[in-house]
Design a protein around this motif. Structure first.
Motif, PDB file in Angstrom:
ATOM      1  N   VAL A  22       0.849  -1.200   0.000  1.00  0.00           N
ATOM      2  CA  VAL A  22       0.000   0.000   0.000  1.00  0.00           C
ATOM      3  C   VAL A  22       0.883   1.248   0.000  1.00  0.00           C
ATOM      4  CG1 VAL A  22      -1.643   1.345   1.386  1.00  0.00           C
ATOM      5  CG2 VAL A  22      -2.010  -1.094   1.027  1.00  0.00           C
ATOM      6  N   ALA A  23       1.921   1.244   0.830  1.00  0.00           N
ATOM      7  CA  ALA A  23       2.816   2.398   0.884  1.00  0.00           C
ATOM      8  C   ALA A  23       3.502   2.620  -0.466  1.00  0.00           C
ATOM      9  CB  ALA A  23       3.862   2.199   1.980  1.00  0.00           C
ATOM     10  N   ALA A  24       3.914   1.543  -1.099  1.00  0.00           N
ATOM     11  CA  ALA A  24       4.541   1.664  -2.416  1.00  0.00           C
ATOM     12  C   ALA A  24       3.541   2.215  -3.432  1.00  0.00           C
ATOM     13  CB  ALA A  24       5.080   0.309  -2.877  1.00  0.00           C
ATOM     14  N   GLY A  25       2.309   1.757  -3.368  1.00  0.00           N
ATOM     15  CA  GLY A  25       1.278   2.263  -4.268  1.00  0.00           C
ATOM     16  C   GLY A  25       1.011   3.742  -4.059  1.00  0.00           C
ATOM     17  N   VAL A  26       0.947   4.149  -2.801  1.00  0.00           N
ATOM     18  CA  VAL A  26       0.727   5.565  -2.491  1.00  0.00           C
ATOM     19  C   VAL A  26       1.905   6.399  -3.003  1.00  0.00           C
ATOM     20  CG1 VAL A  26       0.598   7.239  -0.589  1.00  0.00           C
ATOM     21  CG2 VAL A  26      -0.809   5.178  -0.542  1.00  0.00           C
ATOM     22  N   ALA A  27       3.116   5.897  -2.766  1.00  0.00           N
ATOM     23  CA  ALA A  27       4.303   6.632  -3.226  1.00  0.00           C
ATOM     24  C   ALA A  27       4.296   6.776  -4.744  1.00  0.00           C
ATOM     25  CB  ALA A  27       5.574   5.924  -2.762  1.00  0.00           C
ATOM     26  N   LEU A  28       3.947   5.708  -5.439  1.00  0.00           N
ATOM     27  CA  LEU A  28       3.876   5.784  -6.899  1.00  0.00           C
ATOM     28  C   LEU A  28       2.775   6.746  -7.344  1.00  0.00           C
ATOM     29  CD1 LEU A  28       4.419   2.070  -7.961  1.00  0.00           C
ATOM     30  CD2 LEU A  28       5.933   4.005  -8.378  1.00  0.00           C
ATOM     31  N   GLY A  29       1.639   6.673  -6.678  1.00  0.00           N
ATOM     32  CA  GLY A  29       0.533   7.579  -7.016  1.00  0.00           C
ATOM     33  C   GLY A  29       0.914   9.031  -6.805  1.00  0.00           C
ATOM     34  N   LEU A  30       1.658   9.309  -5.727  1.00  0.00           N
ATOM     35  CA  LEU A  30       2.080  10.684  -5.465  1.00  0.00           C
ATOM     36  C   LEU A  30       3.166  11.137  -6.434  1.00  0.00           C
ATOM     37  CD1 LEU A  30       2.134  10.672  -1.569  1.00  0.00           C
ATOM     38  CD2 LEU A  30       0.477  11.798  -3.058  1.00  0.00           C
ATOM     39  N   ALA A  31       3.911  10.203  -6.952  1.00  0.00           N
ATOM     40  CA  ALA A  31       4.994  10.538  -7.872  1.00  0.00           C
ATOM     41  C   ALA A  31       4.487  10.907  -9.256  1.00  0.00           C
ATOM     42  CB  ALA A  31       5.976   9.375  -7.985  1.00  0.00           C
ATOM     43  N   ILE A  32       3.300  10.451  -9.598  1.00  0.00           N
ATOM     44  CA  ILE A  32       2.725  10.753 -10.918  1.00  0.00           C
ATOM     45  C   ILE A  32       2.228  12.194 -10.919  1.00  0.00           C
ATOM     46  CG2 ILE A  32       0.886  10.168 -12.548  1.00  0.00           C
ATOM     47  CD1 ILE A  32       1.024   7.291 -11.432  1.00  0.00           C
ATOM     48  N   PRO A  33       2.630  12.984 -11.891  1.00  0.00           N
ATOM     49  CA  PRO A  33       2.187  14.386 -11.919  1.00  0.00           C
ATOM     50  C   PRO A  33       0.664  14.489 -12.103  1.00  0.00           C
ATOM     51  CG  PRO A  33       3.781  13.942 -13.678  1.00  0.00           C
ATOM     52  CD  PRO A  33       3.499  12.660 -12.992  1.00  0.00           C
ATOM     53  N   ARG A  34       0.093  15.514 -11.474  1.00  0.00           N
ATOM     54  CA  ARG A  34      -1.357  15.724 -11.579  1.00  0.00           C
ATOM     55  C   ARG A  34      -1.676  16.502 -12.855  1.00  0.00           C
ATOM     56  NH1 ARG A  34      -0.924  17.095  -5.705  1.00  0.00           N
ATOM     57  NH2 ARG A  34      -1.619  15.219  -4.649  1.00  0.00           N
ATOM     58  N   SER A  35      -2.827  16.200 -13.413  1.00  0.00           N
ATOM     59  CA  SER A  35      -3.277  16.926 -14.597  1.00  0.00           C
ATOM     60  C   SER A  35      -3.981  18.212 -14.164  1.00  0.00           C
ATOM     61  CB  SER A  35      -4.234  16.055 -15.418  1.00  0.00           C
ATOM     62  OG  SER A  35      -5.432  15.848 -14.710  1.00  0.00           O
ATOM     63  N   ARG A  36      -4.250  19.087 -15.119  1.00  0.00           N
ATOM     64  CA  ARG A  36      -4.983  20.326 -14.806  1.00  0.00           C
ATOM     65  C   ARG A  36      -6.356  20.019 -14.237  1.00  0.00           C
ATOM     66  NH1 ARG A  36      -4.001  23.278 -20.237  1.00  0.00           N
ATOM     67  NH2 ARG A  36      -1.776  23.402 -20.031  1.00  0.00           N
ATOM     68  N   LYS A  37      -7.003  19.026 -14.829  1.00  0.00           N
ATOM     69  CA  LYS A  37      -8.351  18.670 -14.370  1.00  0.00           C
ATOM     70  C   LYS A  37      -8.301  18.208 -12.913  1.00  0.00           C
ATOM     71  CE  LYS A  37     -12.419  16.139 -15.848  1.00  0.00           C
ATOM     72  NZ  LYS A  37     -13.012  15.273 -16.853  1.00  0.00           N
ATOM     73  N   GLU A  38      -7.313  17.374 -12.597  1.00  0.00           N
ATOM     74  CA  GLU A  38      -7.182  16.904 -11.214  1.00  0.00           C
ATOM     75  C   GLU A  38      -6.918  18.085 -10.278  1.00  0.00           C
ATOM     76  OE1 GLU A  38      -5.304  12.473 -11.203  1.00  0.00           O
ATOM     77  OE2 GLU A  38      -4.014  14.067 -11.975  1.00  0.00           O
ATOM     78  N   ARG A  39      -6.007  18.973 -10.696  1.00  0.00           N
ATOM     79  CA  ARG A  39      -5.710  20.129  -9.839  1.00  0.00           C
ATOM     80  C   ARG A  39      -6.949  20.993  -9.639  1.00  0.00           C
ATOM     81  NH1 ARG A  39      -0.668  20.040 -12.670  1.00  0.00           N
ATOM     82  NH2 ARG A  39      -1.454  21.527 -14.173  1.00  0.00           N
ATOM     83  N   SER A  40      -7.749  21.198 -10.690  1.00  0.00           N
ATOM     84  CA  SER A  40      -8.957  22.029 -10.534  1.00  0.00           C
ATOM     85  C   SER A  40      -9.981  21.338  -9.638  1.00  0.00           C
ATOM     86  CB  SER A  40      -9.560  22.377 -11.899  1.00  0.00           C
ATOM     87  OG  SER A  40     -10.139  21.232 -12.499  1.00  0.00           O
ATOM     88  N   LYS A  41     -10.117  20.014  -9.781  1.00  0.00           N
ATOM     89  CA  LYS A  41     -11.062  19.265  -8.926  1.00  0.00           C
ATOM     90  C   LYS A  41     -10.591  19.298  -7.476  1.00  0.00           C
ATOM     91  CE  LYS A  41     -14.169  17.768 -11.767  1.00  0.00           C
ATOM     92  NZ  LYS A  41     -15.547  18.168 -11.672  1.00  0.00           N
TER      93      LYS A  41
END
Length: 175
Positions: A107-126
Motif C-alpha cells: 500500500v505504501a509503495a502504491g501511495v508513493a507511486l501515485g504521489l509521484a505521478i504528476p497531476r493533470s490540470r483537471k485533477e488540480r482544478s477538482k
C-alpha cells in the motif's frame, strides 16, 4: 673520372662485352645463385613454420580462455540460481509469518507511486474545488461551534449568577 668509366662501360656494352661490374661480381660465379635461392627458400620456410607455430599457440590460448570463460559463466550462473532460490524461500517464509507487513508495504509503495505521478490540470482544478468546499465547510462548522460554545458559556454564566444571587439572601439570613 667517373664520366670516363661510364662511357667506357657503355662502349664495352656496345661492343658486346660484359660490363666490368658484372664480370667481377660474385653473382656471376656458377652455383652462387642456386645457393642464395636455397638459403632464401630455407629462411622463408623457417619464417612460415614459426608463424604457424605462433598461430597455433594463439589459437590454443584462445580456445583455453574460451573454455575457462564458459566454465566460470556456468559456475556463476549456478551460484546465482542457488542464491535466488534461497532468497525466494526466505521471502515466502517471511511473507507467511508477516502478511500484514507486506500488505502495508505494498500500500505504501502504491501511495508513493501515485504521489509521484504528476497531476493533470483537471485533477488540480477538482482538488482545488474540493479543497475550497472543505475549507468552507470547516469554517462554517467552526463558526457554529464557536457560537454554540459562546451560547453555552453565556447560559452557564447566567445560571451561575442566578445561583449566586439565590444563595446570597440565605447567607444574609444566617448572619
Amino acid at each position: 673520372m667517373r664520366e670516363s668509366n661510364t662511357s667506357t662501360t657503355t662502349a664495352a656494352q656496345d661492343a658486346g662485352e660484359e660490363p666490368w661490374l658484372e664480370s667481377h661480381s660474385s653473382a656471376s660465379k656458377p652455383g652462387l645463385k642456386e645457393r642464395a635461392g636455397e638459403k632464401l627458400s630455407a629462411a622463408r620456410d623457417k619464417a612460415s613454420a614459426t608463424a604457424n607455430e605462433f598461430a597455433e599457440g594463439a589459437k590454443q590460448r584462445l580456445h583455453d580462455t574460451s573454455e575457462n570463460a564458459k566454465a566460470r559463466y556456468s559456475q556463476t550462473r549456478d551460484q546465482v540460481a542457488a542464491k535466488a532460490a534461497e532468497t525466494k524461500k526466505g521471502v515466502q517464509s517471511s511473507f507467511e509469518r508477516h502478511p500484514l507487513a507486506y500488505m502495508a508495504g505494498a500500500v505504501a509503495a502504491g501511495v508513493a507511486l501515485g504521489l509521484a505521478i504528476p497531476r493533470s490540470r483537471k485533477e488540480r482544478s477538482k482538488i482545488a474545488e474540493t479543497g475550497q468546499k472543505l475549507r468552507s465547510a470547516a469554517s462554517r462548522a467552526k463558526d457554529e461551534a464557536t457560537r454554540a460554545a459562546r451560547s453555552a458559556a453565556d447560559a452557564a454564566s447566567e445560571r451561575f449568577e442566578e445561583e449566586v444571587k439565590d444563595s446570597e439572601p440565605a447567607a444574609h439570613e444566617k448572619d
